[in-house]
Design a protein around this motif. Structure first.
Motif, short mmCIF file in Angstrom:
data_model
loop_
_atom_site.label_atom_id
_atom_site.label_comp_id
_atom_site.label_asym_id
_atom_site.label_seq_id
_atom_site.Cartn_x
_atom_site.Cartn_y
_atom_site.Cartn_z
N SER A 39 -15.25 0.56 -4.21
CA SER A 39 -16.09 1.39 -5.51
C SER A 39 -15.52 2.80 -5.10
O SER A 39 -15.87 3.80 -6.17
CB SER A 39 -17.49 1.29 -5.05
N GLN A 40 -14.93 3.23 -3.88
CA GLN A 40 -14.51 4.52 -3.84
C GLN A 40 -12.92 4.61 -4.08
O GLN A 40 -12.62 5.98 -4.23
CB GLN A 40 -14.74 4.82 -2.22
N THR A 41 -12.24 3.70 -4.26
CA THR A 41 -10.82 3.67 -4.33
C THR A 41 -10.45 4.41 -5.69
O THR A 41 -11.18 3.96 -6.76
CB THR A 41 -10.16 2.21 -4.34
N ARG A 42 -9.58 5.41 -5.72
CA ARG A 42 -9.04 5.99 -6.96
C ARG A 42 -7.76 5.95 -7.18
O ARG A 42 -6.78 5.99 -6.40
CB ARG A 42 -9.21 7.56 -6.51
N VAL A 59 -0.76 7.75 -8.18
CA VAL A 59 -1.23 7.22 -6.73
C VAL A 59 -2.45 6.63 -6.50
O VAL A 59 -3.52 6.95 -7.51
CB VAL A 59 -1.25 8.64 -5.93
N VAL A 60 -2.64 5.66 -5.69
CA VAL A 60 -3.96 4.99 -5.48
C VAL A 60 -4.26 5.45 -4.19
O VAL A 60 -3.57 5.31 -2.98
CB VAL A 60 -3.96 3.41 -5.40
N TYR A 61 -5.44 5.81 -3.81
CA TYR A 61 -6.06 5.70 -2.27
C TYR A 61 -7.41 5.76 -2.35
O TYR A 61 -8.36 5.84 -3.31
CB TYR A 61 -5.52 7.47 -1.87
N ALA A 72 1.02 -1.06 -0.03
CA ALA A 72 -0.08 0.08 0.10
C ALA A 72 0.86 1.47 -0.07
O ALA A 72 0.54 2.30 -0.64
CB ALA A 72 -1.10 -0.10 1.12
N SER A 73 1.92 1.31 0.90
CA SER A 73 2.83 2.47 0.84
C SER A 73 3.48 2.87 -0.53
O SER A 73 3.78 3.91 -0.37
CB SER A 73 3.97 2.29 1.88
N ARG A 74 3.66 1.82 -1.18
CA ARG A 74 4.46 2.04 -2.59
C ARG A 74 3.53 3.06 -3.59
O ARG A 74 4.14 3.49 -4.46
CB ARG A 74 4.97 0.80 -3.19
N VAL A 75 2.20 2.81 -3.36
CA VAL A 75 1.13 3.43 -4.48
C VAL A 75 0.33 4.61 -3.56
O VAL A 75 -0.19 5.43 -4.29
CB VAL A 75 0.23 2.42 -4.79
N GLY A 76 0.46 4.86 -2.38
CA GLY A 76 -0.39 5.77 -1.76
C GLY A 76 -1.13 5.39 -0.52
O GLY A 76 -0.24 4.82 0.52
N ALA A 77 -2.34 5.27 -0.45
CA ALA A 77 -3.14 5.16 0.73
C ALA A 77 -4.27 4.12 0.26
O ALA A 77 -5.35 4.50 0.47
CB ALA A 77 -3.52 6.17 1.57
N PRO A 78 -4.35 3.20 -0.62
CA PRO A 78 -5.43 2.13 -0.58
C PRO A 78 -6.23 1.47 0.34
O PRO A 78 -7.32 1.33 0.26
CB PRO A 78 -4.75 1.00 -1.70
N LEU A 79 -5.58 1.51 1.60
CA LEU A 79 -6.34 1.22 2.68
C LEU A 79 -6.75 2.22 3.74
O LEU A 79 -6.92 1.90 4.84
CB LEU A 79 -5.08 0.30 3.44
#
Length: 529
Positions: free
Chosen positions: A508-511, A520-522, A400-407
């Motif tokens: 459904s809310q992950t961007r 980035v993904v969060y 998760a840390s490598r792309v942002g804050a998906p969690l």
């Protein structure tokens, strides 16, 4: 009125070698300062610990760089100069507020000590006192039980960071010498001693005066086992009667071979370790230690301390390989399918007095060894053995840390492995999590012999998630083969997934957002009504 600055020497490592004056100043100080590397552990603080009191302000000065490369525009020295200037400013704020500040220094503050860099920046502005300490050189001489320098001999102290040719030139002759700061310089130091014709008289001393003290003929030492806090000593030649006497303390350069372990089907079984090899009369324990997802830099100070304190290391072979070798410790590798046997083996060692670290990748409580050890420890014969769990950074957090804050919002963790639970249970849980719109971290998604689960899982997810849902594919994060990609759920290719892969399935809310510094993904913190 400004506070006073004290540079306090702690001696070579044994808290009982701290001087009376140093102990008094440490106990009285309002502010205690100590250095550490980025792992967070401080030798200076551990030595001073018996003299600290509750309520003191602690300032930990964490070096931005030690032996590694740096991107600082001023290079290595520029990074350190900036660091010491910042540290001096932090201490000045306490001194300006009228607080007395004690800076802890291993050995003597003015003998290759970090304190001197603060002293040079602050001594002209504040009342400053330096309290000498027993040097590591004196501690090493005592550990060897040999006079260091006699009569008209001249003692030379050299840093191991000098070029081998320079060291060899300085070592020419018969006078005593000490070479400090070994660690990664050990090979060059050994070369210099051999070139100067003095290798046979050189002794190796590691962590003098501490419980980890080790002494040995330097020629017998494995370079891979040498830490920074060690030195080469060429003692006085004027005590010929001591030339053939073994040092009064310390351990041999190479420990005895680890006791044999009975093996069956590639696993381990309790037994095979003689009670005399363990901590007879001492209370043992099992610490189940999380190593994090990759190397030492991903480990917590608590996990590093647990590993360092262990007598025996138990675990899956590739995970044990991630723990630096220590000749003081016994290592017991085993296959990855014998968790219960491994747990029983560790508990048996601890029951006989050993301090045992059972290692797990990531966090030991997440699909790892903590549950296996506690399950076996429930048996009556192990109930008296202390078991503690030392957490680690999970693979899900690392990816998760490598792309942002998906969690960033509600999430769940599932394993697709059907080795310990049936597939219909896995499928129902995955469908429930998907329908509840959790972000889903999927562990153990596939293996060489288990390919159909990830295909079925993709189908289940597409029943509840949009085809454009972001999926993070992380493999070997922190390792030499790290790969992190973001794809649409519809584009997830099961043939590219293996056991070293972790998947993060967005809600459904992950961007997934393109920024100037990359994608980035969060997952937003708020969920729509």
């Amino acid at each position: 009125m400004s506070g006073r600055l004290y540079g306090v020497g702690l001696g070579p490592g044994d808290p009982e070698l701290v001087t009376v004056k140093a102990a008094r100043l440490i106990a009285d100080a309002e502010v205690i300062v100590y250095h550490s590397a980025r792992h967070g552990r401080s030798i200076a603080r551990s030595v001073a610990a018996p003299y600290l009191r509750e309520g003191q302000i602690e300032e930990q000065l964490i070096y931005p760089v030690t032996t590694e490369a740096t991107s600082h525009p001023g290079g290595y020295q520029g990074a350190l100069d900036e660091f010491y200037a910042s540290c001096a400013a932090r201490l000045a704020a306490h001194l300006d507020a009228g607080r007395d500040v004690v800076v802890l220094a291993e050995g003597d503050p003015f003998f290759y000590g970090s304190y001197m860099h603060l002293h040079k920046r602050l001594a002209s502005r504040y009342e400053t006192h330096v309290v000498p300490g027993v040097t590591s050189v004196s501690g090493a001489s005592a550990a060897l039980g040999r006079p260091l320098v006699e009569r008209d001999e001249v003692l030379t102290v050299l840093p191991g960071t000098l070029p081998a040719s320079t060291l060899a030139a300085r070592l020419a002759g018969d006078d005593p010498a000490v070479i400090m700061k070994l660690g990664r310089t050990f090979g060059a130091v050994r070369e210099a001693l051999e070139s100067a014709g003095r290798l046979d008289e050189a002794w190796y001393v590691e962590r003098a005066s501490t419980s980890s003290e080790r002494t040995a003929p330097l020629a017998d030492v494995d370079p891979e086992t040498v830490p920074y806090f060690s030195m080469a000593v060429l003692p006085s030649r004027l005590s010929p009667g001591l030339s053939d006497v073994a040092p009064s303390s310390g351990a041999p350069a190479s420990s005895a071979a680890a006791p044999a372990i009975n093996t069956a089907a590639g696993g381990v079984a309790a037994g095979g370790v003689a009670a005399s090899d363990l901590g007879a009369g001492r209370a043992g324990e099992v610490a189940v230690v999380g190593l994090g997802p990759a190397g030492r830099e991903w480990q917590t100070p608590e996990s590093q301390a647990a590993l360092a304190a262990a007598d025996d290391l138990v675990g899956y072979g590739p995970y044990l390989d991630r723990v630096p070798a220590n000749p003081r410790q016994r290592r017991h590798p085993s296959d990855n399918r014998v968790e219960a046997e491994r747990a029983a083996f560790a508990l048996d060692l601890a029951a006989r007095g050993a301090r045992v670290a059972v290692v797990s990748s990531g966090d030991p409580g997440v699909f790892a060894m903590a549950a296996a050890v506690l399950e076996v420890a429930e048996e009556p014969r192990w109930k008296h053995v202390p078991v503690r769990v030392v957490p680690g950074l999970t693979a899900a957090q690392a990816v998760a840390s490598r792309v942002g804050a998906p969690l960033g919002h509600d999430f769940c963790i599932l394993s697709l492995s059907d080795r310990l639970k049936p597939w219909d249970v896995i499928a129902s849980r995955l469908a429930a999590a998907a329908s509840a719109d959790f972000v889903i971290a999927i562990y153990n998604p596939a293996s060489k012999s288990r390919r159909e689960q990830i295909v079925a899982a993709k189908g289940l997810l597409l029943e509840h998630r949009d085809a454009d849902t972001p999926v993070v594919i992380g493999r070997d994060v922190g390792g030499s083969e790290e790969s992190v990609r973001v794809v649409r759920l519809a584009d997830l290719d099961p043939s590219e997934i293996d056991m070293r892969t972790l998947l993060l399935i967005g809600s459904s809310q992950t961007r997934a957002v393109a920024r100037g510094d990359g994608q980035v993904v969060y997952t937003p913190r708020r969920y729509p009504a």
